[in-house]
Motif scaffolding. Structure first.
Motif, PDB file in Angstrom:
ATOM      1  N   TRP A  60       0.770  -1.327  -0.441  1.00  0.00           N
ATOM      2  CA  TRP A  60      -0.204   0.033  -0.003  1.00  0.00           C
ATOM      3  C   TRP A  60       0.738   1.632  -0.113  1.00  0.00           C
ATOM      4  N   LYS A  63       2.326   1.304  -3.602  1.00  0.00           N
ATOM      5  CA  LYS A  63       1.439   2.260  -4.797  1.00  0.00           C
ATOM      6  C   LYS A  63       1.129   3.747  -4.531  1.00  0.00           C
ATOM      7  N   VAL A  64       0.624   4.171  -3.376  1.00  0.00           N
ATOM      8  CA  VAL A  64       0.730   5.339  -3.081  1.00  0.00           C
ATOM      9  C   VAL A  64       2.288   6.471  -2.872  1.00  0.00           C
ATOM     10  N   ASP A  67       4.134   5.126  -7.142  1.00  0.00           N
ATOM     11  CA  ASP A  67       3.311   4.704  -7.625  1.00  0.00           C
ATOM     12  C   ASP A  67       2.403   5.489  -8.483  1.00  0.00           C
ATOM     13  N   SER A  68       1.961   7.334  -7.123  1.00  0.00           N
ATOM     14  CA  SER A  68       0.728   7.902  -6.620  1.00  0.00           C
ATOM     15  C   SER A  68      -0.538   7.140  -7.155  1.00  0.00           C
ATOM     16  N   ILE A  69      -1.196   6.543  -7.030  1.00  0.00           N
ATOM     17  CA  ILE A  69      -2.016   5.667  -6.133  1.00  0.00           C
ATOM     18  C   ILE A  69      -3.191   6.273  -4.701  1.00  0.00           C
ATOM     19  N   ASP A  70      -3.936   6.700  -6.016  1.00  0.00           N
ATOM     20  CA  ASP A  70      -5.112   7.525  -4.709  1.00  0.00           C
ATOM     21  C   ASP A  70      -5.223   6.870  -3.657  1.00  0.00           C
ATOM     22  N   THR A  73      -8.271   5.321  -3.257  1.00  0.00           N
ATOM     23  CA  THR A  73      -9.040   3.365  -4.082  1.00  0.00           C
ATOM     24  C   THR A  73      -8.411   2.784  -2.985  1.00  0.00           C
ATOM     25  N   ILE A  74      -7.259   2.737  -2.049  1.00  0.00           N
ATOM     26  CA  ILE A  74      -6.856   1.344  -1.142  1.00  0.00           C
ATOM     27  C   ILE A  74      -7.618   0.982  -0.088  1.00  0.00           C
TER      28      ILE A  74
END
Length: 230
Positions: A60, A63-64, A67-70, A73-74
């Motif tokens: 997690w 990814k944040v 990978d700049s994942i919001d 959304t996780i």
């Protein structure tokens, strides 16, 4: 003489081994007692937590941050999670507000990243070891505008985020209720985020950890400081 020396060495090794086992068991008893304390509080507060291991947590975080994942959304907003492994083992947390992610703005705008200075405010901090009910018997808060804490420079390769050393201002405001766990949620937030935490004694400030005390933070707010004192 040789046999006596060998016997003495063997006896010493057995004593060391026994002492080590005793210490381990003693710590295990403390952890078990803490688990009972937390379970009682969870029953009282109606907390149902999802367990996550270190691999999930690291995934997690990567990814944040990489990978700049919001993070919204996780992680599920308002869902309690319990970390079961690693440096944050036995920490409970939930994200109540992911912070000020502005529509259409860059992912990194207002994102709390490695090296950020973060002003931390908390209230409703209780010692769970003698917790009976929510009342005025708070352990402490740091809402005094002249006294506050700041975390900074946490990094993804070393997860024991204990950078809470800065404490400023009015000494009359009790400000010792700190913990490495306070900094944990910022990896999943933009500035303005809010979290709720149960922090085990292994992560709390030394005055509390030496007495094996467990802390509950009912509301922790993470904001951008207006200035950074030297």
């Amino acid at each position: 003489m040789k046999n006596i020396t060998l016997y003495a060495i063997t006896l010493l090794m057995l004593l060391v081994s026994a002492a080590s086992c005793s210490d381990t068991q003693s710590y295990a008893d403390l952890v078990k007692s803490e688990e009972d304390v937390i379970e009682n509080f969870k029953d009282y507060a109606g907390i149902d937590a999802i367990e996550i291991d270190e691999d999930i947590l690291n995934s997690w975080t990567t990814k944040v941050l990489a990978d700049s994942i919001d993070p919204s959304t996780i992680l599920v907003k308002d869902q309690w999670y319990k970390v079961t492994e690693g440096d944050f083992k036995r920490l409970y947390f939930r994200i109540k507000d992911f912070g000020n992610r502005q529509d259409g703005a860059s992912f990194y705008k207002n994102k709390i990243n490695v090296g950020s200075y973060v002003l931390v405010r908390y209230e409703d901090c209780y010692l769970l070891n003698d917790f009976k009910e929510f009342d005025d018997r708070k352990a402490v808060d740091n809402l005094d505008p002249y006294s506050y804490q700041m975390i900074y420079n946490w990094n993804t390769s070393y997860y024991a985020t204990t950078y809470y050393a800065y404490q400023y201002g009015n000494s009359t405001s009790q400000n010792t209720c700190t913990s490495g766990g306070l900094a944990f949620p910022v990896r999943f937030m933009w500035f303005g985020g809010e979290a709720e935490l149960i922090v085990p004694f292994s992560l709390v400030e030394s005055d509390y950890s030496s007495s094996y005390l467990t802390l509950y933070y009912g509301k922790v707010r993470y904001t951008k400081p207006s200035y950074v004192p030297e």
